[in-house]
Enzyme design. Structure first.
Site, PDB file in Angstrom:
ATOM      1  N   LYS A  22       0.845  -1.258   0.143  1.00  0.00           N
ATOM      2  CA  LYS A  22      -0.167   0.047  -0.091  1.00  0.00           C
ATOM      3  C   LYS A  22       0.726   1.273  -0.015  1.00  0.00           C
ATOM      4  CE  LYS A  22      -1.499   1.546   4.055  1.00  0.00           C
ATOM      5  NZ  LYS A  22      -1.131   2.974   4.667  1.00  0.00           N
ATOM      6  N   ASN A  23       1.808   1.187   0.917  1.00  0.00           N
ATOM      7  CA  ASN A  23       2.600   2.469   1.259  1.00  0.00           C
ATOM      8  C   ASN A  23       3.777   2.647  -0.194  1.00  0.00           C
ATOM      9  OD1 ASN A  23       1.147   3.109   3.356  1.00  0.00           O
ATOM     10  ND2 ASN A  23       2.818   2.546   4.719  1.00  0.00           N
ATOM     11  N   CYS A 117      -5.108  13.712  13.399  1.00  0.00           N
ATOM     12  CA  CYS A 117      -5.080  12.212  13.067  1.00  0.00           C
ATOM     13  C   CYS A 117      -5.090  11.308  14.026  1.00  0.00           C
ATOM     14  CB  CYS A 117      -3.857  12.040  12.226  1.00  0.00           C
ATOM     15  SG  CYS A 117      -3.393  10.441  11.672  1.00  0.00           S
ATOM     16  N   ARG A 122       1.183  14.456  13.327  1.00  0.00           N
ATOM     17  CA  ARG A 122       1.633  14.176  11.946  1.00  0.00           C
ATOM     18  C   ARG A 122       1.344  15.311  10.984  1.00  0.00           C
ATOM     19  NH1 ARG A 122      -1.061   8.643   9.912  1.00  0.00           N
ATOM     20  NH2 ARG A 122       0.863   8.353   8.919  1.00  0.00           N
ATOM     21  N   ASP A 307       4.832   0.319  12.035  1.00  0.00           N
ATOM     22  CA  ASP A 307       3.679  -0.482  11.428  1.00  0.00           C
ATOM     23  C   ASP A 307       3.332  -1.748  12.029  1.00  0.00           C
ATOM     24  OD1 ASP A 307       2.831   1.903  10.374  1.00  0.00           O
ATOM     25  OD2 ASP A 307       3.631   1.677   8.444  1.00  0.00           O
ATOM     26  N   ARG A 399      -8.718  -0.326   5.112  1.00  0.00           N
ATOM     27  CA  ARG A 399      -7.698   0.713   4.593  1.00  0.00           C
ATOM     28  C   ARG A 399      -6.446   0.032   3.992  1.00  0.00           C
ATOM     29  NH1 ARG A 399      -6.390   5.811   7.812  1.00  0.00           N
ATOM     30  NH2 ARG A 399      -5.104   6.075   6.258  1.00  0.00           N
TER      31      ARG A 399
END
Ligand code: EPU
Length: 419
Positions: A22-23, A117, A122, A307, A399
């Site tokens: 995803k990133n 967030c 962030r 993460d 997500r």
């Protein structure tokens, strides 16, 4: 709202296939704005953040076509609206990744400020000051950052005050056309940064040193179309590795890049989990009954990924002894702790450190999380817990994980999605 219902206690087995990162796909999609020619991206994961980025590119004026197996073709023939509106940035902070490419392509952009967030403040101040150093004028109006560089950007030395992943990517995309040389110092070394550089080079950019802390670029006149395959998602792979470990299972994880997971693999080994690298793209993870506690400090790549912190904490609730988990990247990333505690975990948080005392038998409960990786940790806890766990607000998981319940079910887990 959709929920996942998990009946814990089943060791995972068989094989699970990992999707594209995803990133990595997020900046790759933003990079498509840098050329009027078509760019073909393979292994783009079907997750909600990617759909948000695709909507954003569509609103900007790009044409997108998605085929099966995650192939997406993007053609930004004309930029109609150099803007990232609040409604999209609010749901996905990474929308700010269009700032650099839009300024480079059109000489201006309006991007909504991200606002609050779930995992801390962030801000995007480092993206902004980097762009200013490349000659961009930046103002703020009605909640938007307004960037202007009508006469184009010029190369410069940009030293990041702290390491930022999307900041490095944004600046790299901004600088592709900048006159002369741009040097990005204290750049992020994440594999996703290297993957973006590889795509940009295929499009005609001149970039050296991506994957190290100094990236050197030489501005070029234009970029052209290209074809690129996104790297495997190391966080999805890591999450499944921990799922195998926490259930005492034996799982083959294929289509991954074990080389991007060395910090996790080392920690799993210290905890008594057997990880065998079977090839460049697959590994086998075997859990053991006698898990040992280990300490973890999150760091920028190649350190232990923030993460994966929440998921590793779920694992440590099952390990013998005390595990000290220190979060150094984000100031508010322990939102899973209270929910894990409701399932029976013994965790104390002091500032940026969490102390996990184990092993503690977990019991299924109704839990809720307000962040993608925190939700993943609750799913993992549910897989290890006795009885039924209901994880609410599955949209957080969607997500970043593509059909997580189907992949887990295929590996033997008792899990289903309901309304
Ligand atoms: N920071 C600033 N100013 C900035 C940018 C960052 O102070 O202008 C701070 C942040 O507040 C944070 C630290 O620097 O404390 C590092 O943030 P970074 O910019 O590296 O994070 P990011 O680029 O916004 C990416 C991933 C995150 C991942 C972090 C850290 C993407 C789209 N997102 O975020 O992924 O946690 O790097 O590795 O690449 C996720 O996938 O669940 C996720 C949150």
């Amino acid at each position: 709202m959709e929920k996942l219902i998990i009946t814990g206690g089943v060791p995972l087995g068989g094989e699970v296939a990992i999707g594209g990162s995803k990133n990595s796909a997020l900046p790759a999609l933003a990079a498509c704005l840098l050329t009027e020619e078509p760019v073909v991206l393979h292994r783009v994961p079907g997750v909600r953040d990617i759909r948000t980025m695709q909507s954003l590119l569509g609103a900007i004026g790009a044409r997108l076509e998605r085929r099966n197996q995650g192939t997406v073709t993007v053609q930004a023939g004309k930029i109609e609206r150099a803007e990232a509106p609040y409604e999209l940035v609010r749901t996905m902070r990474a929308s700010s990744l269009v700032l650099g490419p839009l300024v480079a392509r059109t000489g201006g952009a309006r991007v909504s400020l991200p606002g609050g967030c779930a995992i801390g403040a962030r801000p995007i101040n480092l993206h902004v000051s980097g762009l200013e150093q490349l000659g961009c004028r930046i103002g703020q109006s009605h909640g938007y950052i307004v960037a202007e560089a009508r006469e184009g950007l010029r190369g410069a030395l940009v030293h990041f005050d702290r390491i930022t992943v999307t900041g490095t990517e944004d600046l790299m995309m901004a600088a592709v056309f900048a006159k002369g040389e741009t040097v990005l110092e204290n750049a992020a070394r994440e594999p996703e940064v290297s993957d973006l550089a590889e795509l940009l080079v295929k499009m005609g950019a001149r970039i050296e040193g991506a994957g190290t802390s100094t990236i050197r670029m030489e501005g070029v006149g234009r970029l052209h179309g290209a074809e690129h395959t996104i790297i495997p998602d190391r966080i999805e792979a890591g999450t499944f590795a921990i799922a195998a470990a926490i259930t005492g299972g034996d799982l083959k994880i294929s289509g991954c890049a074990p080389g991007h997971l060395q910090a996790l693999i080392a920690k799993l080994g210290q905890a008594g989990v057997e990880v065998t690298i079977e090839s460049e793209s697959s590994m086998r993870v075997r859990g053991s009954a006698g898990l040992r506690s280990v300490d973890v400090i999150t760091e920028e790549y190649p350190g232990f990924a923030t993460d994966l912190q929440a998921q590793f904490m779920a694992l440590m609730t099952q390990a013998e002894g005390i595990s000290l988990i220190t979060e150094t990247i984000f100031e508010n990333r322990f939102m899973h702790v209270l929910e894990l505690a409701r399932m029976g975990a013994n965790i104390r948080v002091e500032g940026r450190q969490a102390m996990v005392a184990g092993p503690r038998a977990l019991g299924g409960a109704q839990v809720i999380a307000s962040d993608l990786r925190a939700s993943a940790s609750l799913v993992l806890a549910g897989l290890a817990a006795a009885g039924e766990t209901v994880v609410d607000r599955v949209y957080h998981l969607d997500r970043g994980y593509e059909r997580i319940e189907r992949k887990l079910e295929k590996a033997g887990a008792k899990i289903r999605r309901t309304q």
